[in-house]
Scaffold this motif. Structure first.
Motif, PDB file in Angstrom:
ATOM      1  N   PHE A 107       0.865  -1.189   0.000  1.00 18.98           N
ATOM      2  CA  PHE A 107       0.000   0.000   0.000  1.00 18.98           C
ATOM      3  C   PHE A 107       0.898   1.235   0.000  1.00 18.98           C
ATOM      4  CE2 PHE A 107      -1.480   3.449   2.742  1.00 18.98           C
ATOM      5  CZ  PHE A 107      -2.694   3.775   2.160  1.00 18.98           C
ATOM      6  N   MET A 108       0.630   2.176  -0.893  1.00 22.07           N
ATOM      7  CA  MET A 108       1.391   3.426  -0.872  1.00 22.07           C
ATOM      8  C   MET A 108       0.475   4.623  -1.066  1.00 22.07           C
ATOM      9  SD  MET A 108       5.047   2.869  -2.730  1.00 22.07           S
ATOM     10  CE  MET A 108       5.238   4.614  -2.762  1.00 22.07           C
ATOM     11  N   CYS A 109       0.678   5.617  -0.226  1.00 16.84           N
ATOM     12  CA  CYS A 109      -0.164   6.812  -0.270  1.00 16.84           C
ATOM     13  C   CYS A 109       0.708   8.055  -0.376  1.00 16.84           C
ATOM     14  CB  CYS A 109      -0.994   6.876   1.012  1.00 16.84           C
ATOM     15  SG  CYS A 109      -1.911   8.408   1.195  1.00 16.84           S
ATOM     16  N   LEU A 110       0.395   8.905  -1.346  1.00 16.78           N
ATOM     17  CA  LEU A 110       1.050  10.220  -1.463  1.00 16.78           C
ATOM     18  C   LEU A 110      -0.011  11.250  -1.107  1.00 16.78           C
ATOM     19  CD1 LEU A 110       3.335  12.139  -2.492  1.00 16.78           C
ATOM     20  CD2 LEU A 110       2.500  11.729  -4.812  1.00 16.78           C
ATOM     21  N   GLU A 111       0.304  12.073  -0.115  1.00 17.99           N
ATOM     22  CA  GLU A 111      -0.727  13.035   0.327  1.00 17.99           C
ATOM     23  C   GLU A 111      -0.067  14.286   0.901  1.00 17.99           C
ATOM     24  OE1 GLU A 111      -3.438  14.731   0.142  1.00 17.99           O
ATOM     25  OE2 GLU A 111      -4.635  12.884   0.246  1.00 17.99           O
ATOM     26  N   GLY A 154       7.744  18.205   4.374  1.00 25.61           N
ATOM     27  CA  GLY A 154       6.468  17.697   4.897  1.00 25.61           C
ATOM     28  C   GLY A 154       5.255  18.337   4.241  1.00 25.61           C
ATOM     29  N   VAL A 155       5.476  19.159   3.230  1.00 22.98           N
ATOM     30  CA  VAL A 155       4.320  19.671   2.463  1.00 22.98           C
ATOM     31  C   VAL A 155       3.533  18.463   1.948  1.00 22.98           C
ATOM     32  CG1 VAL A 155       3.602  20.917   0.373  1.00 22.98           C
ATOM     33  CG2 VAL A 155       5.413  21.864   1.837  1.00 22.98           C
ATOM     34  N   ALA A 156       4.277  17.444   1.529  1.00 21.08           N
ATOM     35  CA  ALA A 156       3.646  16.166   1.184  1.00 21.08           C
ATOM     36  C   ALA A 156       4.404  15.048   1.897  1.00 21.08           C
ATOM     37  CB  ALA A 156       3.674  15.941  -0.326  1.00 21.08           C
ATOM     38  N   ALA A 157       3.793  13.874   1.959  1.00 19.65           N
ATOM     39  CA  ALA A 157       4.472  12.712   2.539  1.00 19.65           C
ATOM     40  C   ALA A 157       4.034  11.449   1.814  1.00 19.65           C
ATOM     41  CB  ALA A 157       4.164  12.584   4.034  1.00 19.65           C
ATOM     42  N   ILE A 158       4.944  10.470   1.786  1.00 16.92           N
ATOM     43  CA  ILE A 158       4.615   9.145   1.260  1.00 16.92           C
ATOM     44  C   ILE A 158       4.502   8.193   2.444  1.00 16.92           C
ATOM     45  CG2 ILE A 158       5.474   7.171  -0.057  1.00 16.92           C
ATOM     46  CD1 ILE A 158       6.919   9.150  -1.903  1.00 16.92           C
TER      47      ILE A 158
END
Ligand code: SAM
Length: 253
Positions: free
Chosen positions: A166-170, A243-247
């Motif tokens: 499972f991988m999430c980019l947010e 940390g604007v985005a994280a995986i």
């Protein structure tokens, strides 16, 4: 005026999210570039390199929208392994976004091959996707729009094969206070104004900013992933651009 999403009852969120993405669909790709200065492309490239799919990988890309992740995934498989047996299903709740995605793929060699397919549905209920059927599950800039994140994670876990990832980019939380302050100004003032000027749609972009603010910080989200049954390595996430985005990532073992 804006939607005032902070006060939206839970049962209305799904309808409002649909409305937002129906209205941004045609401008979506260009707005992404304008607002992130193109950085979302680097994040997405890094996301796929981190997934590092092997030949024949079957990917479910949830909240896949206009197919950015799917396209990168197939390109990576082709360029890195000369592989044209990898498959991706672009899954999204919004037919307008899927339509833009389909038109995009129609101009590529993947068109009319079994490498790409599109499916409309809610991430919280992947009812047409069998248990243990996917090698990988990705969700990029989509999970914060879902009403019940725990259900999304449970479904992700169900459809993955043992060993699947499972991988999430947010969008996530900036911890450095100086950068956080600048980022606040950018997101609360600049983004809605750009949405107004470029897409004549301040409300939708205001919503996008509010939804980023409401999403749990990195560690809390990593815990939710573990609670859904995934095994995570280390802290379970990697920060991108302060940390604007994280995986976030986890394995079904
Ligand atoms: N993954 C694409 C990307 O990175 O460019 C699209 C991201 S876009 C910001 C968010 C997408 O999530 C939209 O296409 C929207 O329709 C979809 N979405 C929102 N809620 C959803 C849900 N509950 N189930 C499936 N898709 C959803």
């Amino acid at each position: 005026t804006h939607f005032g999403f902070q006060n939206v009852p839970e049962n209305m969120k799904e309808a409002l999210v649909k409305q937002v993405f129906a209205s941004v669909a045609t401008n979506y790709d260009i707005m992404n570039d304008v607002m992130s200065g193109g950085v979302h492309r680097l994040w997405k490239d890094h996301f796929i390199r981190t997934l590092a799919p092997t030949p024949g990988t079957k990917l479910l890309d949830v909240a896949g929208g206009t197919g950015d992740i799917a396209m990168r995934f197939l390109d990576y498989c082709k360029e890195t392994h000369g592989d044209n047996s990898a498959q991706v299903t672009v899954f999204d709740i919004n037919p307008n976004m899927l339509q833009v995605g389909q038109e995009r793929f129609a101009k590529t060699p993947y068109h009319n091959t079994s490498q790409v397919s599109f499916m409309e549905g809610n991430a919280e209920n992947l009812e047409h996707i069998p248990d243990n059927s996917m090698d990988a599950y990705t969700i990029a800039f989509g999970i914060r729009n879902c009403t019940h994140v725990d259900r999304v994670l449970k479904e992700a876990h169900r459809v993955l094969k043992p060993g699947g990832r499972f991988m999430c980019l947010e969008f996530s939380k900036v911890e450095n206070p100086v950068i956080a302050k600048a980022y606040d100004v950018f997101s609360f003032d600049v983004i809605p104004t750009m949405g107004q000027l470029i897409a004549n749609d301040r409300d939708s972009y205001q919503y996008l900013v509010e939804s980023i603010r409401k999403f749990p910080p990195q560690k809390e989200f990593a815990k939710m992933i573990k609670d859904a049954g995934f095994t995570v390595m280390g802290q379970g996430y990697e920060d991108l651009t302060f940390g604007v985005a994280a995986i976030h990532s986890g394995f079904k073992l």
